[in-house]
Structures are given as C-alpha cells and as structure tokens.
Design an enzyme around this catalytic site. Sequence first.
Site, mmCIF file in Angstrom:
data_model
loop_
_atom_site.group_PDB
_atom_site.id
_atom_site.type_symbol
_atom_site.label_atom_id
_atom_site.label_comp_id
_atom_site.label_asym_id
_atom_site.label_seq_id
_atom_site.Cartn_x
_atom_site.Cartn_y
_atom_site.Cartn_z
ATOM 1 N N HIS B 81 -7.421 -0.356 -2.196
ATOM 2 C CA HIS B 81 -8.729 0.150 -1.769
ATOM 3 C C HIS B 81 -8.643 1.088 -0.571
ATOM 4 O O HIS B 81 -9.622 1.743 -0.230
ATOM 5 C CB HIS B 81 -9.721 -1.002 -1.545
ATOM 6 N N ASP B 112 -5.058 -5.046 -5.856
ATOM 7 C CA ASP B 112 -5.379 -4.355 -4.609
ATOM 8 C C ASP B 112 -4.142 -3.966 -3.799
ATOM 9 O O ASP B 112 -4.115 -4.112 -2.581
ATOM 10 C CB ASP B 112 -6.344 -5.201 -3.760
ATOM 11 N N SER B 191 -7.145 -3.270 6.807
ATOM 12 C CA SER B 191 -6.719 -3.339 5.414
ATOM 13 C C SER B 191 -5.381 -2.663 5.190
ATOM 14 O O SER B 191 -5.173 -1.537 5.630
ATOM 15 C CB SER B 191 -7.740 -2.639 4.533
#
Lengths: 491, 506
Positions: B81, B112, B191
């Site tokens: 992402h 992911d 992230s």
Amino acid sequence: MSYVYRFIYLLITVFVLGQYTFVFAQQVEFEPEKSVVKIRVSNQSYNAKNPWKKNDFRKKSGYGCVLNKQTILTTADVVANHVFIEVEKAGSSTKVPANLLAVDYDANLAVLSVNDKEFFQNLQPVEFMEKLPLKGPAEAIIFEHSNEVRSVPGKISRVSVVRYKYGWNKFPGMEITINFQGKGGGWGEPVFVSGKLLGITWFYGKNQVAGIIPYTVIEHFLIDLEDGEYNGFVHPGFKFWKLEDSALRSYLSMPSDKTGIYITRIIPGGSADAILKRGDVLLSLEGVLIDNDGYYLDKDFGRQPFLLLLTDKSPGDKMEAEILREGQVKKVVLVLKRFMSGEGLIPMITIDKQPDYCIEGGLIIQELTLDYLKSWGKDWQKRANTEFLFYYINEREFPKPDKKKLVILNRVLPDKANLGYQDLSNKIIVEVNDRPIASLEDVPEAMKHPVNGLHSFRFKNGVLLVLKDSDLQETNNRIKKKYFINKLSNI
Amino acid sequence: MLDTGIFFRLIGFIIVFVLPGFSPLIAQEKTDFSIPKQSVVKIRTVSQRPNYDIPWEMKPFRTSGGSGAIISGNRILTNAHVVCDARYIEVTREGDSKPYLGHVSHIGNDCDLAVVKVEDDSFFVKTNPLPIGGIPELRSKVLAYGYPIGGKRIAITEGVVSRMDFQPYQHSALDSHLILQIDASINPGSSGGPVVEDGKLVGIAFQSLSRGENVGYIIPTSVIRRFLKDIEDGRYDEYPELGIDYRNLFNPALKDYFSVPQEETGVFICNVLKDCSAGGVLEPGDVLIAINSYPVDDDGNIIVDGETYPLEEILERKYVGDTIRISFMRNGEIAQKDISLVSFYRGKDYKNSYDVRPKYCVYAGMAFQPLSREYLKTWDNKWRLNADKKLLYYYTNFFSSGSLYQRKKDIVVMFKRLPDPINTYYEIYDNSVVKAVDGEEVNSFKNFVELLGKETGPYKIIEFEGSRPPVIFRLDQVNEADKRVFKLYGIRQPFYLGEDDREVSK
C-alpha cells in the site's frame, strides 16, 4: 349512498328513537363539539424479534367523528395495536370505553362503537361534503387541554394519489396547509369545509402540510361495511413503467397517436393475473385514456394518476381495459380484486397480530415481515440484512406457489442441543427434512417427518443445521422454561 | 486466503499513509540503533488511482510517504500500500537527503508486501541489508523503525509482541494471514518500516486499529519469506485458494447426519467455488477430516508444530502449482485426493484492486462496468450501508452456493447515464444490472460488449434484472449518438476490457 339518502336515513333514525334533541335538518349550525370526540388508546405491539413477547405499551390519542348508528370514525393508525380504547366528549372529562368495530389498515380507517349508549346524547353525526373541493379554506377541529373545542384554519392545497401510513395500496389523498402550532397532528383530526366533513387527517409533516383521507374514501369504507361483510378496496394487480422513450414505443409498435404505460409485472392471483402480461401496454381503462406517464385527465381534478380510477371500485367489479399486445390493440376485462398489504411475500402490515413463529431446539423460525425488518432500528433500510432488503425492495409483493413467504431463522436461543449453530441468524430457510418450505405452516408439517431420527434445516447458502428428534421435546421444554417463553409456537 | 465471510467484519483498520506538510520535529536519539538504522529508507510515492465513477478518467495524483527496509540483493521491502498505483517513487536514506528513483519490482496486494528496486546501485553503498529473522516470542521486545508523521527523521519505537493471530489484511480487504500485534502505535508513514529484534527483521509494520490506542500490527516473517520465495521465479503468483466455505461439526446431530463417527473430527463443506483449488474435488456436504495429514478439528483448526492454526495455514505455506492431500468423508466413506493449488483469479473484483484500469463501456450514452468492490466504494466510506442495496446483494451473494457465480463471470452494471437525446428517458436506470442483450443472457463483461457490437435487427434491446422495461435503442441512431457523447464528455475510448482476460486452467 348519496348524502341525501344518508341524511333521510339519519332523520328517520332520529325520529324513531325519539330520544335525541331534535335537530333541524336544513339549517344546522355547525357545532363541532357535537360531532367530534377525542380518542385515547393504550397500544401494545408484538416484538418482531422476540415474537412471543409484547413491547412496552404506549399511549396515543387522536380524534374521532361521530357517525350515525352510534359509531365513531377515526384513522386505523390511532387504534393500531390497541389494547384499550376510551372516548371523551368536548367539554367533559368523562372517559367511556370503546371497541374497535372495523378497521382497514391499507385505507387507514377504523370504526369504533361505544357500549354506553348515553355517550351519544347531545352528539350528532357529521355531515359529509358532496363534492371534493380543489382549493379553498378548511378548518380542523382539535381539543384544547380542558377539552374545549378549537378550530384551526387551513387551506386546501392539492389532490393526489398517495399511500396512507401502512401498506402499498394507493388512495386519493388531499393535502392542506395548516398550523397546529407545535401540538402535532395527523391523528384523525376532522377537517371541515363550511361545517361539512372534508376528511380526516392521517399525516402532519414538515412545512405545515397535513395529509387528509377524503370523505370519498371514508364513504366507500362505510358503505362497504353496511352489509356486515367488509370487502375492501381494489388493487390493480400489476406494476407499470412510464412509456416516454420513442425507441421503446416504436419497438413496441405503438401507433404515434396512442399513449399508455408499460406493464412490467403481474401480481399472482391479483386483478390482472392471466389477463395482462409483462410487455403489454395499457392504453385505457373504461374508455379513459392513460398517458405515457400513467396519468389521465380527470374532469374535476385535472391530470391525475390512473390509480384514482380504481379507488371507487369494489372487489368483483369489472373494468374494461384496452391494451396493446404484440402490436395489436386488444380489449380485455380486469376482474378487480383486493390485495392487502399483509398478503405479499413480505407482509407490510402485521398490526394487531402476534407474529407467526415456532421455536424448535432453540431455533426461532418465523416469516420475514416489514416489522421484522424495522427491528434493525431507525436506519433499517440501510442496516438490515442485505438479502432481506433485496427481497423487500424487489419481491415483496410477489408471492409464488413455492415461496409464499420468506421463512427465516431469526436466531438461535443458546442451549446444549444447538451447540455449533449459535452464530447463525437471519438466514432464509429453504428446506426442512428435505421438504421445501414455502411458508411457516410447512415447518411443523415437515418436522413430522424426521429422516433417520434427525431434523435437518437447509439454508439458502448451503449451510445446514441438524437436530436430534429423540431429545427435541425435552430440549423444547427446557428452552421454554429457561428463556421464559410462554408458548413455543404461534402459527 | 480469500474469506468471503469477513465482508462485514466491523473492526475498522486504518492503512497507514502520510501526506506531506507537517512541521518538522527533530527525533531525539538515546541509544545506538545505527546498524538497523542504515537499513531503513524513506519512501515518497506519487500515486494515481482510477476513478470508478468515471472509469475513463483518473483521479488527481497524490503524494504519500512510507518506510522501507533494505534486504539482501539490493532490494527494499515495503508494504504494497506504500507503492501501489505509483507513478513515481523516490527513496532516501537516513541522514542523506539525496533522493533516488525507485520502481516496483514485485507487488503482492494480497499480503501487502512489495519489493522496490533502485536504479542507481550507489544508493546501497554504506547500507546494511537486514537479515530476516523468525517469529518473535510473545512478550518479547521489538523495535519499529520508520518515518511516521510528526517529523522528518527516523523514529524508533519500542514495543512488545502481544498477540499472534490470523487477521484480515486491510489492503486487499479480503485476505487474511498471520499477523503480529505489538503495543507500539503504528502511525501514518511507519508503513513498510522494519520491526527488528536482535538486529534481525521480524516484521513489517503495516496497519493499526483505528479505535485502539497503541495497537500496531506487523506482517510476520512467515508471510515475508513466502512472498520473497514466490517472486524468485520473477512473477508473483499470489496465495493459492482452496475456495471452500465450511462450518463446524460441534453438534453430535450433525455428525450423525453426515455419518461421521462421534470420535472423528472435521468440518462440513457448504460451498465450493469451481475455479478454485478444491473445485471439482470437494462437494457441498463433504466432511473435510484432514489436510496434508493434519487432522482437522470440529472448528476447522489444525495443529502444526504445537500451535493451533485455521486449516488455511496449510495454504499459507504453499505456492501456486503445489499439491496438497485432503481426506474427506462422502456418504460415510473416507476418500483421499490430491489437490493442485491455484490462486483465485475470479475473486479479484471482490477485493480492493490496484494498478489496474477499470473496465467500462459506453454505449448510446449509457455507461456500463462490471460490479466490483471498487465501484461500490464510490458511494463513500460507509458504502456497505449506503451503496445501492441491489448491487450490495449481488456483491455479497455472488459466491454463495447455487448462485450467480456458477452462471456468470461478471455482474454488468449500468452505472451512469451521460445525458443525450437518445437516452433522455432512461435516467432512472442507474445501477440496474444487465440481464440480456437482444434476448441473449449476459454472462461476462466481455460477452456483454460483444453482444452490444452485434447487429441483429433494427433495435438494440438491453434487458435488466428486476421489473423495469428493456432499454431500446434504434441502431441507426446509436452511431450518431456515440459520436456526440464521446465528443461532449471527452471519452477517448468507447470501452476498455482489461489487459488480460486470462482463464485459470487447472
């Protein structure tokens, strides 16, 4: 029955009984306190999610009009789910018990009787208007706190075809603009024009608009009741769509001088079953031309939805229709039928009635109804089970022989017998013991036939649930006791 | 693992992005974390998403930031992402503001994870690839490195591993894998950052719980290793899917029904997707009793190395093309069969999708597209409540047994009308589902577009599910109308059917 006959009948009654104050027929002064009463209702509905239980009781009040034969007219909404009804006269605080004589929730009308005949002393029946006005002033009668009568002025704004509070059947509706000054309204307040009843309110909303059930519908309802057998209003029995697009019209070989509506779906067993079919174009009803939007030109009210043509009809009446089928103009006859909003695949009206249900091994099995959908709360149209909403939106009026109702597993009352199933809820039941389930009555019937000592319940998405027959009775008794359920089935 | 049952799981996750524009704060360092620090990179991505409401157009681009970890082979490991739908990727090292151009080498939207490469090898000088470790013990201390909001320089957070669970990965929304929960908060920008224990990478920070405080989720190395192995052949094949729905066998009556001895355990199969691995092998009503010799318990769990996992864990460790052996009971007889594993290509429209252009078709000013999660998401972030109920029904029931899935590849939606004289009266058809064209049932989007192109008579007749009358166009008017519509609404391409329509063959 016209107003004149009705009035003569009233006069005769008055003379014969002789116990009423004599009223001069010709020049009656409008005395609303003599024909308007207040109705107080305690109501209690059943809980759709817990069908063996009733909800908390509530109180409601509304208004009634005195009719001849010592009865009182009000909206069905006022007396819905009643457990106790009382009526009060203007200027008095004496409350007298009343009974519900007749009710039609689709038409939102009810008639009450009062056992205490003295109640009607000094009261006189309302007079109905003779012709629906299109505009002009009107007055609603309400009671002040001390039960003093007050007149609230309003103005007639519109005539149309509407759905009253309950169900899908459509009726003539009038709107008036009126200011009840924060008191709220829509609870059967009678609305008069020059002392004669225009109708009773069923709705009061934003912008100070009140919806009125016009006297024409009330008269139809009362006349229908006279023989003691109520037949109700009729439903066209089909769904339709506008026919505005020229390519669609030319595809259907519509002559350019013709107008009509596209018939999309026929309700099984309804007025048009086996007479009309999808793809027909309805051109006229009893010679009255229907335009491409589904309107006709009414001599009194101008352009109105064609459904208005059906509102003075009764079940069994016939209506000649002109249709275009496969390019040919044909004449057919509709035999009109009643179609109550409690009769569809998903009943819209289940008032005054305990929901049908059965509890087997802790499985609460019932039929999907509008009340059940509403148990999802205020936002039910968004939050309710998607599959249920899909059926509600698309199929609610269309029961089929193999699916008269949607039989659902509400949820499972946890018990050791239903270990492993307790997460299941809101599922459509397709088969019980390999027998198809078309309505709730099929469930106890299928339960009589366990297979190899087992009861199986099959749901729409391949999920299966099995209970042992040998200990089912014991389980049911245990659940009944444990969860304080007064009865395990109501079918 | 594709789990159609988690559609409405209510836990709200937030995916951790950062938008630039925060006032700089200098991170204070207390301990020497220099070795892992040299392995952490900052990633700036300019991305652009398609607009499923106007699928012939793209949404405006946006810039977001994330973190990444340098691993062996001059590769940067980050979250999918962080770099999906990227138009431009820039990576920087800690303490060196020089930006380097990066590009996505491999991306796994179902787990992911992504590998980013940098064209200029000098980027990797003086960096240390992080060795990949194992799965940390519960209650062990780990350090999360990254570039969360609140500052420009690296942030290092200490956390304790508090839980290991099988959970949905929010990036695709429908895939669940192993997840590690740590009590360090993972903020936007973290992230893709490495989570380190004893100098080894033990996870990648990727999502947090929107309602919880100091609850961060990291992708464990079992998932990371699998991803890295999958791409060794140069292609990411995704996770294989069994394609079954099953239910527990706790109830003795149910065991009797399926003729399963009470001491035997397993789960019963309610639904099998024909294009998935178990299609053609298992059938609804079968009882799955073992998978690769691991006995399946009554709730669908298996025990591997002393740990209890859902039976899908077997697939977590497998690759497309591998084989597993299942034991099942059918009509009281035990059978064993080998299943060759495939991924579930047809499930794509039901997940969040990335790096694909939406399929669409505009005909006589009526715009059509196949039903997808992305289209439903055009309502708003409460689309599960607010989107068209009919479409939601098709979406949630598409895979159920006996359903549309067996008959149709796509649900074709008439989603928009571009007003033109030819369609003036078809306004209220928005979000109708196409049933047939010229009397022929529509079973895929491609097939629908082909049927639109056929000339069968003077009219084009499009029928819809539900009761509405068909939409009729006169063929002699359609070409003219198309020209007007395309010009007026700036549509350069009348339809787009996707790049690959590859069939999954078993």
